[in-house]
Enzyme design. Structure first.
Site, PDB file in Angstrom:
ATOM      1  N   SER A 198     -14.235 -10.323  60.443  1.00  0.00           N
ATOM      2  CA  SER A 198     -14.510 -11.599  58.705  1.00  0.00           C
ATOM      3  C   SER A 198     -15.173 -12.260  59.710  1.00  0.00           C
ATOM      4  CB  SER A 198     -12.623 -11.643  58.714  1.00  0.00           C
ATOM      5  OG  SER A 198     -12.302 -10.987  57.907  1.00  0.00           O
ATOM      6  N   LYS A 233     -17.732 -12.971  56.728  1.00  0.00           N
ATOM      7  CA  LYS A 233     -18.026 -13.444  55.352  1.00  0.00           C
ATOM      8  C   LYS A 233     -18.393 -14.569  54.936  1.00  0.00           C
ATOM      9  CE  LYS A 233     -13.919 -10.705  54.491  1.00  0.00           C
ATOM     10  NZ  LYS A 233     -12.207 -10.329  54.557  1.00  0.00           N
ATOM     11  N   SER A 282      -9.908 -13.845  53.059  1.00  0.00           N
ATOM     12  CA  SER A 282      -9.802 -13.474  53.588  1.00  0.00           C
ATOM     13  C   SER A 282      -9.918 -11.996  52.692  1.00  0.00           C
ATOM     14  CB  SER A 282      -9.169 -12.986  55.001  1.00  0.00           C
ATOM     15  OG  SER A 282     -10.537 -12.852  55.800  1.00  0.00           O
ATOM     16  N   LYS A 320     -13.087 -19.987  60.069  1.00  0.00           N
ATOM     17  CA  LYS A 320     -13.336 -18.940  59.357  1.00  0.00           C
ATOM     18  C   LYS A 320     -12.630 -17.836  60.825  1.00  0.00           C
ATOM     19  CE  LYS A 320     -12.732 -15.665  56.950  1.00  0.00           C
ATOM     20  NZ  LYS A 320     -11.945 -15.638  57.215  1.00  0.00           N
TER      21      LYS A 320
END
Length: 383
Positions: A60, A63, A115, A224
């Site tokens: 993820s 992103k 997320s 993140k």
């Protein structure tokens, strides 16, 4: 005897404290994560690397790339209509419903803080019409803007695909580029977000333990995290103090604890053991018979306890040697050959002289033209 025992205990505590202080902020001797990088986001200097160019699955943290592309290519205030494909996206979610509408900014916020894979697909479809078109344009954007060389994304969220990969170094470059954007920095630092959707109303809390304060590290400015079985734990963290701004990227840690321990160790090192230096405009560098010069100020980063080793490559690339690895810190133009420069000066001087000689001729012809025009007008008027 009792006093002696107390003294020995105090000595041991003092020694252990001193040893801990001596070890604190030193370069980590190892990382638990399979791959990792720390970059100075101001100068682009790589401060630490381990398997930095190895292609790996990012999960993820993909992103981050989707977010900066959306911020720069989209209108955050525009309204997005959620498709069935977006609503049905598997994995982590913000529970979008087909047909509902919300702003692009809300979708990007939900994608970053919770997320949401469904939000990522909705973003891709809104900006470029489809996930395929978005991925193609995203890869071109990252190559052009961030300078990545070993990255290929075929989706906006990071669900595993053998053709979806990056490197720790490329993710550091992407993050470093993104952190120069005010809107991205705001999104990246969100601790919580009030989510209002047709299918879900709640307060979202950032999954990154350092951002939301579950692990206290005051210098952290954003982050993140990611996880899929194939990539294990991935983590990107930014931090800054009065002197430095850094980003840490870690790929394939076997546990969350390992990823955060690696991050803390690298931040301790990066924020305390480096300093910025400036090479002034007009400095010259030689390699063999070739000479190059700085046509602007060039800033770079080096350890505080080591003298910088700066050299120039045959093609004019200014490089800094750190930990046995060369890093490009600038491109230098060549000093013009004296003979060629002299000939160029002579040509330019000749052009100036010829223009000065011809100027009276041009002036005389201009006056004749004006006089002739006046006579012609007078004759026409008389007739």
């Amino acid at each position: 005897m009792k006093k002696l025992l107390i003294a020995i205990i105090l000595l041991l505590i003092t020694s252990q404290t001193a040893f801990a202080e001596a070890e604190e902020n030193q370069k980590p001797s190892m990382l638990f994560s399979q791959s990792g990088v720390m970059i100075d986001t101001d100068t682009g200097t790589i401060l630490y690397s381990k398997n930095a160019k190895r292609r790996m699955s990012p999960a993820s943290i993909t992103k981050i790339a989707t977010a900066i592309y959306a911020v720069e290519k989209g209108d955050l205030n525009s309204m997005v209509t959620i498709s069935k494909e977006a609503a049905d996206t598997e994995g982590s979610s913000v529970y979008l419903l087909e047909g509902e509408q919300m702003t692009l900014k809300q979708l990007v916020s939900g994608m970053m803080i919770n997320s949401g894979n469904d939000a990522a697909v909705a973003i891709a479809e809104h900006i470029d019409g489809s996930v395929d078109s978005f991925s193609k344009n995203l890869n071109e954007f990252l190559s052009e803007k961030a300078g990545v060389k070993n990255t290929h994304f075929n989706n906006p969220h990071g669900l595993y695909s053998k053709d979806h990969y990056t490197t720790a170094e490329d993710m550091a470059l992407i993050t470093s580029y993104a952190m120069k954007n005010d809107s991205f920095r705001e999104l990246f630092s969100l601790k919580e977000f009030d989510w209002m959707g047709e299918g879900w109303e709640t307060t979202l809390f950032n999954h990154h333990k350092m951002v939301k304060g579950e692990i206290v590290y005051p210098e952290v400015t954003g982050g993140k995290n990611g996880y899929v079985d194939e990539s294990k734990h991935t983590l990107v963290t930014t931090a800054s103090n009065d002197d430095f701004s850094v980003a840490v990227v870690l790929l394939k840690a076997q546990s969350k604890k390992a990823a955060y321990q690696d991050t803390s160790a690298l931040l301790d090192y990066g924020l305390n053991q480096f300093s910025h230096h400036i090479i002034p405009k007009g400095e010259t560098f030689s390699i063999g018979e070739k000479e190059f010069f700085t046509d602007r100020e060039i800033e770079y980063t080096s350890p505080i306890d080591k003298e910088a080793e700066i050299s120039v490559a045959p093609d004019g690339g200014l490089v800094y040697l750190m930990d046995g690895k060369e890093q490009l810190i600038g491109e230098l133009p060549a000093v013009p050959d004296k003979k060629e420069q002299k000939e160029a000066d002579q040509v330019e001087s000749g052009l100036v002289k010829s223009q000065l000689v011809l100027y009276p001729v041009y002036l005389y012809l201009g006056l004749l033209l004006i006089a002739g025009t006046a006579v012609l007008r007078k004759k026409i008027s008389a007739e």
